[in-house]
Design a protein around this motif. Sequence first.
Motif, PDB file in Angstrom:
ATOM      1  N   VAL A   1       0.932  -1.203   0.012  1.00  0.00           N
ATOM      2  CA  VAL A   1      -0.009  -0.143   0.116  1.00  0.00           C
ATOM      3  C   VAL A   1       0.891   1.071  -0.065  1.00  0.00           C
ATOM      4  CG1 VAL A   1      -1.954   1.171   1.155  1.00  0.00           C
ATOM      5  CG2 VAL A   1      -1.805  -1.162   1.334  1.00  0.00           C
ATOM      6  N   ILE A   2       0.815   2.176  -1.064  1.00  0.00           N
ATOM      7  CA  ILE A   2       1.362   3.344  -0.987  1.00  0.00           C
ATOM      8  C   ILE A   2       0.827   4.640  -0.632  1.00  0.00           C
ATOM      9  CG2 ILE A   2       2.806   4.716  -2.575  1.00  0.00           C
ATOM     10  CD1 ILE A   2       2.751   2.168  -4.892  1.00  0.00           C
ATOM     11  N   HIS A   3       0.914   5.222   0.698  1.00  0.00           N
ATOM     12  CA  HIS A   3       0.198   6.105   1.064  1.00  0.00           C
ATOM     13  C   HIS A   3       0.764   7.523   0.633  1.00  0.00           C
ATOM     14  CE1 HIS A   3      -2.038   3.675   4.232  1.00  0.00           C
ATOM     15  NE2 HIS A   3      -1.012   2.962   4.158  1.00  0.00           N
ATOM     16  N   LEU A   4      -0.215   8.180   0.060  1.00  0.00           N
ATOM     17  CA  LEU A   4       0.139   9.674  -0.446  1.00  0.00           C
ATOM     18  C   LEU A   4      -0.679  10.811   0.301  1.00  0.00           C
ATOM     19  CD1 LEU A   4      -0.118   7.549  -3.561  1.00  0.00           C
ATOM     20  CD2 LEU A   4       1.478   9.337  -4.031  1.00  0.00           C
ATOM     21  N   SER A   5      -0.114  11.888   0.406  1.00  0.00           N
ATOM     22  CA  SER A   5      -0.644  13.069   0.992  1.00  0.00           C
ATOM     23  C   SER A   5      -1.862  13.616   0.203  1.00  0.00           C
ATOM     24  CB  SER A   5       0.344  14.455   1.076  1.00  0.00           C
ATOM     25  OG  SER A   5       0.832  14.633  -0.387  1.00  0.00           O
ATOM     26  N   GLY A   6      -2.166  13.179  -0.944  1.00  0.00           N
ATOM     27  CA  GLY A   6      -3.337  13.551  -1.790  1.00  0.00           C
ATOM     28  C   GLY A   6      -3.492  12.842  -3.207  1.00  0.00           C
ATOM     29  N   PRO A   7      -4.654  12.922  -3.930  1.00  0.00           N
ATOM     30  CA  PRO A   7      -4.773  12.008  -4.999  1.00  0.00           C
ATOM     31  C   PRO A   7      -3.811  12.503  -6.306  1.00  0.00           C
ATOM     32  CG  PRO A   7      -6.419  13.590  -4.750  1.00  0.00           C
ATOM     33  CD  PRO A   7      -5.543  13.914  -3.425  1.00  0.00           C
ATOM     34  N   THR A   8      -3.611  11.510  -7.045  1.00  0.00           N
ATOM     35  CA  THR A   8      -2.565  11.591  -8.171  1.00  0.00           C
ATOM     36  C   THR A   8      -3.024  10.624  -9.210  1.00  0.00           C
ATOM     37  OG1 THR A   8      -0.375  12.188  -9.102  1.00  0.00           O
ATOM     38  CG2 THR A   8      -0.734  10.541  -7.331  1.00  0.00           C
ATOM     39  N   THR A   9      -2.409  10.526 -10.149  1.00  0.00           N
ATOM     40  CA  THR A   9      -2.629   9.633 -11.429  1.00  0.00           C
ATOM     41  C   THR A   9      -1.296   8.468 -11.108  1.00  0.00           C
ATOM     42  OG1 THR A   9      -1.533  10.950 -13.248  1.00  0.00           O
ATOM     43  CG2 THR A   9      -3.964  11.120 -12.790  1.00  0.00           C
ATOM     44  N   PHE A  10      -1.282   7.455 -11.906  1.00  0.00           N
ATOM     45  CA  PHE A  10      -0.264   6.653 -11.953  1.00  0.00           C
ATOM     46  C   PHE A  10      -0.422   5.465 -13.092  1.00  0.00           C
ATOM     47  CE2 PHE A  10      -3.560   5.018  -9.097  1.00  0.00           C
ATOM     48  CZ  PHE A  10      -3.745   3.426  -9.449  1.00  0.00           C
ATOM     49  N   GLN A  11       0.675   5.043 -13.385  1.00  0.00           N
ATOM     50  CA  GLN A  11       0.766   3.938 -14.514  1.00  0.00           C
ATOM     51  C   GLN A  11       1.403   2.795 -14.055  1.00  0.00           C
ATOM     52  OE1 GLN A  11       2.191   5.479 -18.136  1.00  0.00           O
ATOM     53  NE2 GLN A  11       0.674   7.059 -18.448  1.00  0.00           N
ATOM     54  N   VAL A  12       1.153   1.492 -14.510  1.00  0.00           N
ATOM     55  CA  VAL A  12       1.616   0.541 -14.169  1.00  0.00           C
ATOM     56  C   VAL A  12       2.099  -0.352 -15.088  1.00  0.00           C
ATOM     57  CG1 VAL A  12       0.933  -1.799 -12.859  1.00  0.00           C
ATOM     58  CG2 VAL A  12      -0.314   0.246 -12.248  1.00  0.00           C
ATOM     59  N   GLY A  13       3.405  -1.097 -14.806  1.00  0.00           N
ATOM     60  CA  GLY A  13       4.200  -1.837 -15.884  1.00  0.00           C
ATOM     61  C   GLY A  13       4.769  -3.110 -15.154  1.00  0.00           C
ATOM     62  N   THR A  14       4.916  -4.079 -16.025  1.00  0.00           N
ATOM     63  CA  THR A  14       5.822  -5.331 -15.402  1.00  0.00           C
ATOM     64  C   THR A  14       7.095  -5.473 -16.289  1.00  0.00           C
ATOM     65  OG1 THR A  14       4.720  -6.694 -16.878  1.00  0.00           O
ATOM     66  CG2 THR A  14       3.703  -6.503 -14.727  1.00  0.00           C
ATOM     67  N   LEU A  15       7.988  -6.075 -15.592  1.00  0.00           N
ATOM     68  CA  LEU A  15       9.213  -6.348 -16.068  1.00  0.00           C
ATOM     69  C   LEU A  15       9.617  -8.043 -15.907  1.00  0.00           C
ATOM     70  CD1 LEU A  15      11.320  -3.216 -15.426  1.00  0.00           C
ATOM     71  CD2 LEU A  15      10.455  -3.894 -17.641  1.00  0.00           C
ATOM     72  N   ALA A  16      10.129  -8.676 -16.863  1.00  0.00           N
ATOM     73  CA  ALA A  16      10.326  -9.972 -16.634  1.00  0.00           C
ATOM     74  C   ALA A  16      11.762 -10.161 -15.742  1.00  0.00           C
ATOM     75  CB  ALA A  16      10.587 -10.873 -18.003  1.00  0.00           C
ATOM     76  N   ALA A  17      12.067 -11.332 -15.535  1.00  0.00           N
ATOM     77  CA  ALA A  17      13.210 -11.629 -14.679  1.00  0.00           C
ATOM     78  C   ALA A  17      14.584 -11.780 -15.437  1.00  0.00           C
ATOM     79  CB  ALA A  17      13.006 -12.748 -13.855  1.00  0.00           C
ATOM     80  N   ASP A  18      15.630 -11.089 -15.255  1.00  0.00           N
ATOM     81  CA  ASP A  18      16.747 -11.159 -16.115  1.00  0.00           C
ATOM     82  C   ASP A  18      17.926 -11.924 -15.399  1.00  0.00           C
ATOM     83  OD1 ASP A  18      18.928 -10.953 -17.675  1.00  0.00           O
ATOM     84  OD2 ASP A  18      18.636  -8.668 -18.265  1.00  0.00           O
TER      85      ASP A  18
ATOM     86  N   PRO B   1      -7.867   8.486   3.284  1.00  0.00           N
ATOM     87  CA  PRO B   1      -6.938   9.248   2.455  1.00  0.00           C
ATOM     88  C   PRO B   1      -6.409   8.605   1.150  1.00  0.00           C
ATOM     89  CG  PRO B   1      -5.961   7.871   4.141  1.00  0.00           C
ATOM     90  CD  PRO B   1      -7.404   7.728   4.329  1.00  0.00           C
ATOM     91  N   PHE B   2      -5.873   9.066   0.360  1.00  0.00           N
ATOM     92  CA  PHE B   2      -5.701   8.628  -1.142  1.00  0.00           C
ATOM     93  C   PHE B   2      -4.337   7.407  -0.859  1.00  0.00           C
ATOM     94  CE2 PHE B   2      -3.691   8.334  -5.180  1.00  0.00           C
ATOM     95  CZ  PHE B   2      -4.830   8.198  -5.887  1.00  0.00           C
TER      96      PHE B   2
END
Length: 635
Positions: free
Chosen positions: A296-313, A377-378
């Motif tokens: 859980v990422i707690h923030l001081s206010g609302p914002t946008t975000f993007q998500v991605g994944t990376l394979a193991a190397d 809270p966001f």
Amino acid sequence: MCSGPATRGVAAGAAPSFAVHRRTAVQRRHRIPALPAAVILFAFGSLLLGCRSGASSPPAPPPSDEQRAQALLDPAAPLPPRAEVVALADAVAIASSRAGRNERGAALARLAADLRARAYRLDQAEADAREALELYAASASAAAGTLQGCEADRRRALLAGELARDAAVSYRETYLASRRQAVLAPRTPCHAALERTLAVAFAYRPRGDALRALEHEGDLASEAASRGVTAPSAFVASPPPSGEVSPESAPPSPAARSAAAEGQVVVTPKDTTAAKEPVKITAIEPFGSEKGGRVVIHLSGPTTFQVGTLAADAAAGKDARVFVDVARASFKGVPRETEVSGVVRRVRLGAQENGGTRVVLDLAASLYRRVFYLPDPFRIVVDVSTRPPVRKDEQDASGKREVRRVVLDPGHGGNDTGAVGPTGLKEKDVTLDIAHRAATIVSRELGVETMLTRDDDTFVPLDLRTARANAFHADLFVSIHCNASENGQARGPMTFSLDRVRDPEGLAMRVAARENASRPRKSGEAGDARSIDEEMALIASNLDVGDLMARSRHVADLVQRAALASLGVRWPDTKDQGTKTAGFFVLVGADMPAVLFETSFISNPDDEARLATADYRQKLADAVANAIRAYREGK
């Protein structure tokens, strides 16, 4: 004591239910669809445990669950109805869980797995095979580095191929098992058996790029084993996709969502609701286990975000990763790296050139993920699991459902007392007592493995309660609370599921606002509560994979009906407050049917007096257990 072939049946003192359904294993095999010859080739490797004792010496004591399970593994032994086999296997699995991660626990887990595997081979119910795969994985992990652990991993690999009806899957899983076991244990006969299976199935070995990809997976499996990640469950069947899913690629809606069918779900806020000024990451709250985890990422206010994944190397020494790019966010004062446990190894933070922050989860393997946000809270919630988010509400021919694990959530705790009655009775004490009583019934009488989100008077954050249920791979989640009203007049039980508020009187909204509150609400903030509830409904609808909300509403109806039936005989004046929907933080993100049970109004003097008695609490606990029983029976 196990009986020989001539005396199979029910020994003196055995459970009467095993005296019926005496069809032989040969007779039951006629129900199996024809399988490809390549798949049948691997079945020979699945050893069936059995025991044949000599003449019995009456009077014999009743056989234990373990002895009955051993007896049913005799290839010639008749099986009772599937429901009874499942109940027996679950009882052995529960005993394994109680024994812990040791030699005894591993042996019991493999015994339960063998029984479920035999049931699958005779009845072809996929649920039996999937449960056996989990149990084999648990046994392999608990007995890592031993012959027993290797054998459990080998049987799991063979069964995975049978379930897929694909010899190529059998080859892949056996190859990965062999790579893991080569690191975990000194050479044993199990290693030789793995090599023989690979040699026999050489024709199904992949070629070219596919072979190189498999060898790379083998390197990752070996590396994971060397680091102490011994559970093969993360490698069962095909791993989830690891391609990045961006919000722009999702269908337009108030909250973007990726394809749930691929096991990757992302829910982001609307740009119009996010603050344009910079925000700060105030805390990182991690939780990890061998089957799943939550950050859980707690923030001081609302914002946008993007998500991605990376394979193991493996060449670069990098794990599989999930990352969240949080726009306009700084993280001063928050550690750059936090070690976790289980499938989530660590969480790392790094500043981006555009003024944002990238939050990276280093994982033990490629996992299914769900990322969503919560308001007020966001915070951004990142869930990862070895279990896919899309699961059907499976019922067998008799209409029964499989309910193997249940989580009971006693509301509040620690410095969060919850509501307090007129004479000082605290909600946190009542809910813990009811949960303990209900857990005893569900575990002992229903044979369902049960976990409490808190076992004593401690504070557990709302986000962590659902995380524990998800990581437990629960089939049901019941959060137990006491209701309260401003005027103290309302009475009776009420049950909630997660959805948009449909209560014109506003009671459901006020209850949700009270249970969700991380800070006391001031007078006049009802509008805020309504807007939060509307936003929660949008989030829930985007997380509603596998029709979870409809199934949760059904469970809520069963709980409410069970409560009225349990209380009504002794207290006929019990008022039915009905089932309602609202946006509860503790329910959102649960990947199983989840309800919140408001047992009675602690703010009402009469209800409080009843809640203070053991008899009333026991009746409420009975109601919870009866609802779970009814759901399992297909009602």
